[in-house]
Design a protein around this motif. Sequence first.
Motif, PDB file in Angstrom:
ATOM      1  N   SER A   2       1.151  -1.474  -0.160  1.00  0.00           N
ATOM      2  CA  SER A   2      -0.032  -0.350  -0.088  1.00  0.00           C
ATOM      3  C   SER A   2       0.517   1.608   0.057  1.00  0.00           C
ATOM      4  O   SER A   2       0.379   2.452  -0.143  1.00  0.00           O
ATOM      5  CB  SER A   2      -0.958  -0.018   0.737  1.00  0.00           C
ATOM      6  OG  SER A   2      -0.114  -0.551   1.995  1.00  0.00           O
ATOM      7  N   TRP A   6       1.170   3.486  -7.377  1.00  0.00           N
ATOM      8  CA  TRP A   6       0.561   3.391  -8.324  1.00  0.00           C
ATOM      9  C   TRP A   6      -0.045   4.412  -9.402  1.00  0.00           C
ATOM     10  O   TRP A   6      -1.037   5.171  -8.482  1.00  0.00           O
ATOM     11  CB  TRP A   6      -0.354   2.154  -7.908  1.00  0.00           C
ATOM     12  CG  TRP A   6       0.277   0.984  -6.991  1.00  0.00           C
ATOM     13  CD1 TRP A   6      -0.038   1.053  -6.125  1.00  0.00           C
ATOM     14  CD2 TRP A   6       0.958   0.075  -8.486  1.00  0.00           C
ATOM     15  NE1 TRP A   6       1.298  -0.332  -6.027  1.00  0.00           N
ATOM     16  CE2 TRP A   6       1.750  -0.687  -7.430  1.00  0.00           C
ATOM     17  CE3 TRP A   6       1.079  -0.066  -9.549  1.00  0.00           C
ATOM     18  CZ2 TRP A   6       2.545  -1.780  -7.314  1.00  0.00           C
ATOM     19  CZ3 TRP A   6       1.442  -1.457  -9.690  1.00  0.00           C
ATOM     20  CH2 TRP A   6       2.569  -2.805  -8.676  1.00  0.00           C
ATOM     21  N   LEU A   7      -0.054   4.153 -10.362  1.00  0.00           N
ATOM     22  CA  LEU A   7      -0.648   5.053 -11.346  1.00  0.00           C
ATOM     23  C   LEU A   7      -2.350   5.261 -11.473  1.00  0.00           C
ATOM     24  O   LEU A   7      -2.462   3.834 -11.003  1.00  0.00           O
ATOM     25  CB  LEU A   7      -0.557   5.528 -12.646  1.00  0.00           C
ATOM     26  CG  LEU A   7       0.865   6.048 -12.779  1.00  0.00           C
ATOM     27  CD1 LEU A   7       1.420   5.445 -14.569  1.00  0.00           C
ATOM     28  CD2 LEU A   7       0.662   7.488 -13.448  1.00  0.00           C
ATOM     29  N   THR A   8      -3.330   5.778 -10.949  1.00  0.00           N
ATOM     30  CA  THR A   8      -4.961   5.841 -11.781  1.00  0.00           C
ATOM     31  C   THR A   8      -5.362   5.673 -12.468  1.00  0.00           C
ATOM     32  O   THR A   8      -4.528   5.964 -13.650  1.00  0.00           O
ATOM     33  CB  THR A   8      -5.428   7.088 -10.142  1.00  0.00           C
ATOM     34  OG1 THR A   8      -5.666   7.910 -11.276  1.00  0.00           O
ATOM     35  CG2 THR A   8      -4.950   7.435  -8.679  1.00  0.00           C
ATOM     36  N   ASP A   9      -6.719   4.988 -12.367  1.00  0.00           N
ATOM     37  CA  ASP A   9      -7.155   5.253 -13.676  1.00  0.00           C
ATOM     38  C   ASP A   9      -7.903   6.009 -14.901  1.00  0.00           C
ATOM     39  O   ASP A   9      -7.673   6.607 -16.200  1.00  0.00           O
ATOM     40  CB  ASP A   9      -8.726   4.406 -13.683  1.00  0.00           C
ATOM     41  CG  ASP A   9      -8.473   2.639 -13.261  1.00  0.00           C
ATOM     42  OD1 ASP A   9      -7.705   2.279 -13.962  1.00  0.00           O
ATOM     43  OD2 ASP A   9      -9.693   2.187 -12.553  1.00  0.00           O
ATOM     44  N   GLN A  11      -5.880   8.520 -14.285  1.00  0.00           N
ATOM     45  CA  GLN A  11      -3.723   8.778 -15.145  1.00  0.00           C
ATOM     46  C   GLN A  11      -3.705   8.405 -15.618  1.00  0.00           C
ATOM     47  O   GLN A  11      -2.873   9.117 -17.118  1.00  0.00           O
ATOM     48  CB  GLN A  11      -3.019   9.180 -13.372  1.00  0.00           C
ATOM     49  CG  GLN A  11      -2.943  10.031 -12.558  1.00  0.00           C
ATOM     50  CD  GLN A  11      -1.814   9.850 -11.658  1.00  0.00           C
ATOM     51  OE1 GLN A  11      -1.865   8.463 -11.204  1.00  0.00           O
ATOM     52  NE2 GLN A  11      -1.554  10.763 -10.708  1.00  0.00           N
ATOM     53  N   ARG A  31       0.489  -0.218 -16.992  1.00  0.00           N
ATOM     54  CA  ARG A  31       0.510   0.305 -15.369  1.00  0.00           C
ATOM     55  C   ARG A  31       1.470   0.287 -14.123  1.00  0.00           C
ATOM     56  O   ARG A  31       1.933   1.168 -13.751  1.00  0.00           O
ATOM     57  CB  ARG A  31      -1.147   0.245 -14.616  1.00  0.00           C
ATOM     58  CG  ARG A  31      -1.251   0.564 -13.455  1.00  0.00           C
ATOM     59  CD  ARG A  31      -2.420   0.611 -12.870  1.00  0.00           C
ATOM     60  NE  ARG A  31      -3.710   0.225 -13.547  1.00  0.00           N
ATOM     61  CZ  ARG A  31      -4.518   1.087 -13.746  1.00  0.00           C
ATOM     62  NH1 ARG A  31      -3.848   2.109 -12.792  1.00  0.00           N
ATOM     63  NH2 ARG A  31      -5.807   1.512 -14.575  1.00  0.00           N
ATOM     64  N   SER A  35       4.404   2.803 -13.471  1.00  0.00           N
ATOM     65  CA  SER A  35       4.563   3.263 -11.623  1.00  0.00           C
ATOM     66  C   SER A  35       5.631   2.929 -11.170  1.00  0.00           C
ATOM     67  O   SER A  35       6.007   3.339 -10.615  1.00  0.00           O
ATOM     68  CB  SER A  35       3.380   1.970 -11.135  1.00  0.00           C
ATOM     69  OG  SER A  35       2.044   2.624 -11.613  1.00  0.00           O
TER      70      SER A  35
END
Length: 252
Positions: A2, A6-9, A11, A31, A35
């Motif tokens: 966590s 991480w790239l979001t949707d 982005q 992704r 990332s």
Amino acid sequence: MSDLFWLTDAQMARLEPFFPKSHGKPRVDDRRVLSGIISINRNGLRWRDAPSAYGPHKTLYNRWKRWSDKGIFARMMAGLATKHGEEKTVMIDATYLKAHRTATSLGVKKGGGGRLIGRTKGGMNTKLHAICDSRGRPLNLFITAGQVSDYVGARALLSGLPDVDWLLGDRGYDADWFREALKDKGMRACIPGRKQRKKPVKYDKRRYKRRNRIEIMFGRLKDWRRVATRYDRCPKVFLSAIALAALVIYWI
């Protein structure tokens, strides 16, 4: 896991139009790989020290090197920056980026370009020249060797200036040719005169105070360790690291 980046949707949706087409075998998860590349650049890690959640470190490095050589990361930043919407003011400035010994070691290949690393009072450096909008978001980037004059960067960035009313810069950009070039583009210069000038130059001091935003931008870019310290020998790869930092911080 966590704690990893991480790239979001959202982005990924902004970046996907700039991805090169996959020929033959499909690429592995974009992704995950991107990332991992961002995490390495932000934290200044060796590629082999990449967290296992991002996959094999060799995959990350190969994607980074291949896309950097093609200028894809720089095009991502430039493409998203074209939607800046700035109509009033842009700023120009330059900053030094320290070159690590791994970037300056070994000779340059015969017939190849220079590494854009020069010796200054602070050691071996690369100089980053930048244009940003009134909100401090980078619009255009250019790198030279550390000892190169700010005028060289200004000349290189001049043609890419957006259609705005004002340009803010420090006295390092006080040159008659530069002021005339801005005037020809319909822009007004807010640049203090050099101390050597016999006739003082008038400028808007209140407007000039806003120039601190480009200094803040440089500070945020240097929070990324592979930007603050240059580890890459290839200048094109190093420019990709700077463009990627600007992309993630300001444009996605």
